[in-house]
Design a protein around this motif. Structure first.
Motif, PDB file in Angstrom:
ATOM      1  N   LYS A  45      -1.037  29.454  -6.445  1.00 10.15           N
ATOM      2  CA  LYS A  45      -0.105  28.968  -7.461  1.00 10.15           C
ATOM      3  C   LYS A  45       1.292  29.584  -7.390  1.00 10.15           C
ATOM      4  O   LYS A  45       2.292  28.853  -7.360  1.00 10.15           O
ATOM      5  CB  LYS A  45      -0.708  29.152  -8.854  1.00 10.15           C
ATOM      6  N   PRO A  46       1.434  30.920  -7.357  1.00  8.57           N
ATOM      7  CA  PRO A  46       2.791  31.467  -7.356  1.00  8.57           C
ATOM      8  C   PRO A  46       3.582  31.118  -6.096  1.00  8.57           C
ATOM      9  O   PRO A  46       4.803  30.925  -6.157  1.00  8.57           O
ATOM     10  CB  PRO A  46       2.579  32.979  -7.485  1.00  8.57           C
ATOM     11  N   TYR A  47       2.897  31.008  -4.969  1.00  5.94           N
ATOM     12  CA  TYR A  47       3.578  30.696  -3.714  1.00  5.94           C
ATOM     13  C   TYR A  47       4.006  29.233  -3.673  1.00  5.94           C
ATOM     14  O   TYR A  47       5.105  28.907  -3.204  1.00  5.94           O
ATOM     15  CB  TYR A  47       2.679  31.049  -2.527  1.00  5.94           C
ATOM     16  N   VAL A  48       3.148  28.368  -4.164  1.00  7.91           N
ATOM     17  CA  VAL A  48       3.502  26.952  -4.254  1.00  7.91           C
ATOM     18  C   VAL A  48       4.732  26.774  -5.136  1.00  7.91           C
ATOM     19  O   VAL A  48       5.691  26.081  -4.772  1.00  7.91           O
ATOM     20  CB  VAL A  48       2.313  26.140  -4.813  1.00  7.91           C
ATOM     21  N   LYS A  49       4.724  27.420  -6.287  1.00  8.81           N
ATOM     22  CA  LYS A  49       5.848  27.277  -7.220  1.00  8.81           C
ATOM     23  C   LYS A  49       7.147  27.820  -6.617  1.00  8.81           C
ATOM     24  O   LYS A  49       8.199  27.172  -6.693  1.00  8.81           O
ATOM     25  CB  LYS A  49       5.534  28.003  -8.526  1.00  8.81           C
ATOM     26  N   THR A  50       7.072  28.999  -5.996  1.00 11.02           N
ATOM     27  CA  THR A  50       8.269  29.602  -5.393  1.00 11.02           C
ATOM     28  C   THR A  50       8.871  28.707  -4.314  1.00 11.02           C
ATOM     29  O   THR A  50      10.094  28.483  -4.278  1.00 11.02           O
ATOM     30  CB  THR A  50       7.921  30.973  -4.784  1.00 11.02           C
ATOM     31  N   ILE A  51       8.029  28.186  -3.441  1.00 10.04           N
ATOM     32  CA  ILE A  51       8.530  27.375  -2.324  1.00 10.04           C
ATOM     33  C   ILE A  51       9.114  26.059  -2.820  1.00 10.04           C
ATOM     34  O   ILE A  51      10.179  25.629  -2.376  1.00 10.04           O
ATOM     35  CB  ILE A  51       7.406  27.164  -1.280  1.00 10.04           C
ATOM     36  N   GLU A  62      10.386  25.402  -5.814  1.00  9.82           N
ATOM     37  CA  GLU A  62      11.639  25.673  -6.518  1.00  9.82           C
ATOM     38  C   GLU A  62      12.780  25.961  -5.543  1.00  9.82           C
ATOM     39  O   GLU A  62      13.922  25.547  -5.781  1.00  9.82           O
ATOM     40  CB  GLU A  62      11.446  26.830  -7.493  1.00  9.82           C
ATOM     41  N   ASN A  63      12.471  26.639  -4.449  1.00 11.37           N
ATOM     42  CA  ASN A  63      13.502  26.911  -3.449  1.00 11.37           C
ATOM     43  C   ASN A  63      13.952  25.642  -2.740  1.00 11.37           C
ATOM     44  O   ASN A  63      15.146  25.467  -2.459  1.00 11.37           O
ATOM     45  CB  ASN A  63      13.001  27.949  -2.442  1.00 11.37           C
ATOM     46  N   VAL A  64      13.028  24.748  -2.439  1.00 13.63           N
ATOM     47  CA  VAL A  64      13.412  23.481  -1.800  1.00 13.63           C
ATOM     48  C   VAL A  64      14.255  22.641  -2.755  1.00 13.63           C
ATOM     49  O   VAL A  64      15.251  22.031  -2.347  1.00 13.63           O
ATOM     50  CB  VAL A  64      12.166  22.704  -1.328  1.00 13.63           C
ATOM     51  N   LEU A  65      13.885  22.621  -4.027  1.00 14.35           N
ATOM     52  CA  LEU A  65      14.685  21.882  -5.004  1.00 14.35           C
ATOM     53  C   LEU A  65      16.091  22.465  -5.115  1.00 14.35           C
ATOM     54  O   LEU A  65      17.069  21.738  -5.300  1.00 14.35           O
ATOM     55  CB  LEU A  65      13.999  21.893  -6.366  1.00 14.35           C
ATOM     56  N   GLN A  66      16.197  23.771  -4.973  1.00 18.59           N
ATOM     57  CA  GLN A  66      17.499  24.432  -5.084  1.00 18.59           C
ATOM     58  C   GLN A  66      18.349  24.239  -3.839  1.00 18.59           C
ATOM     59  O   GLN A  66      19.540  23.933  -3.920  1.00 18.59           O
ATOM     60  CB  GLN A  66      17.307  25.927  -5.341  1.00 18.59           C
ATOM     61  N   HIS A  67      17.733  24.424  -2.674  1.00 17.59           N
ATOM     62  CA  HIS A  67      18.503  24.447  -1.425  1.00 17.59           C
ATOM     63  C   HIS A  67      18.451  23.134  -0.646  1.00 17.59           C
ATOM     64  O   HIS A  67      19.297  22.897   0.224  1.00 17.59           O
ATOM     65  CB  HIS A  67      17.978  25.567  -0.519  1.00 17.59           C
TER      66      HIS A  67
END
Length: 257
Positions: free
Chosen positions: A145-151, A153-158
């Motif tokens: 869960k935390p890794y899925v969310k982090t990745i 969110e980063n794709v949405l940002q960058h």
């Protein structure tokens, strides 16, 4: 007020798969979720699409009050239908998985999970395929869960470059034992396959595919190394299969003589 991102969720294990239900749960903390997924398991379908039979889509409710869409086709079909027919607007991202089993190294070319992500990439949609290296239907997806969310969110940002999607594999480990995330290249590996010849009760021969996975790559920058050493692997992959480095050599052949 910022508009929530529209997230398309799909997979290849089928709409009721526990891995997908986990992915949906995480995505609901990030944005507006629409699910379009196969109505039955479609593992190892590669980038198959349905052209010789009809496709059916049905609105279903699984474990939430949200309507989801169950599709009779392949993972790639699901993305095509979502983009062309079901969604009212273009999704901001497509996430596929969480697959029950690894899609690292050579497995990426057989993967239905990654075919869905690649299909989204073809449509110009940032996309990620997620896999847990545990084939058990009742695998524990909590550590993902935390890794899925982090990745995500980063794709949405960058964002992602045109033609590039991410292949993410998560080791079968408790969360406290996962060391972090490594950006990697795809390991050079293959399957040493055999066909087990058998007979059915009517005496007719049939074959059962067997084999073992062989990692031929000793590099410490690969997805296989990362997974074996307790890291989540992230590999940027592309659907342009051109061997660009060989074009000049091929042009030296006497092809027009």
């Amino acid at each position: 007020m910022n508009k929530k991102p529209l997230i398309l969720v799909t997979n290849d294990d089928g709409i009721t798969a526990p891995g997908m239900r986990t992915l949906i749960e995480v995505m609901k903390t990030i944005g507006e979720v629409v699910v379009v997924a196969p109505d039955s398991p479609q593992s190892a379908m590669g980038h198959a699409i349905t052209i010789n039979s009809t496709l059916h889509v049905e609105k279903v409710q699984i474990d939430t009050d949200d309507l989801e869409y169950s599709c009779s086709g392949t993972p790639a079909d699901c993305v095509k239908l979502a983009v062309k027919q079901i969604l009212g607007r273009r999704p901001d991202i497509c996430v596929s998985g969480i697959n029950h089993g690894s899609n690292s190294s050579i497995n990426v070319i057989y993967s239905g999970t990654m075919s869905a992500a690649l299909e989204a990439g073809i449509e110009g949609i940032p996309a990620i395929g997620f896999s847990l290296c545990d084939y058990n239907w009742n695998a524990d997806f909590e550590a993902c869960k935390p890794y899925v969310k982090t990745i995500v969110e980063n794709v949405l940002q960058h964002g992602l470059p045109e033609g590039v999607v991410l292949n993410v594999n998560i080791p079968k480990l408790p969360q406290k034992e996962i060391k972090g995330i490594k950006v990697c290249r795809q390991a050079k590996a293959n399957w040493e396959e055999e066909f087990d010849k058998r007979k059915n009760p009517q005496g007719r021969d049939y074959y059962w595919l067997t084999g073992k996975f062989v990692n031929l790559d000793q590099g410490e920058d690969t997805d296989e190394w990362a997974l074996e050493n307790g890291y989540v692997s992230v590999v940027p992959v592309q659907f342009d299969l051109t061997a660009h480095h060989y074009i000049q050599n091929l042009n030296s052949w006497n092809l027009n003589d």
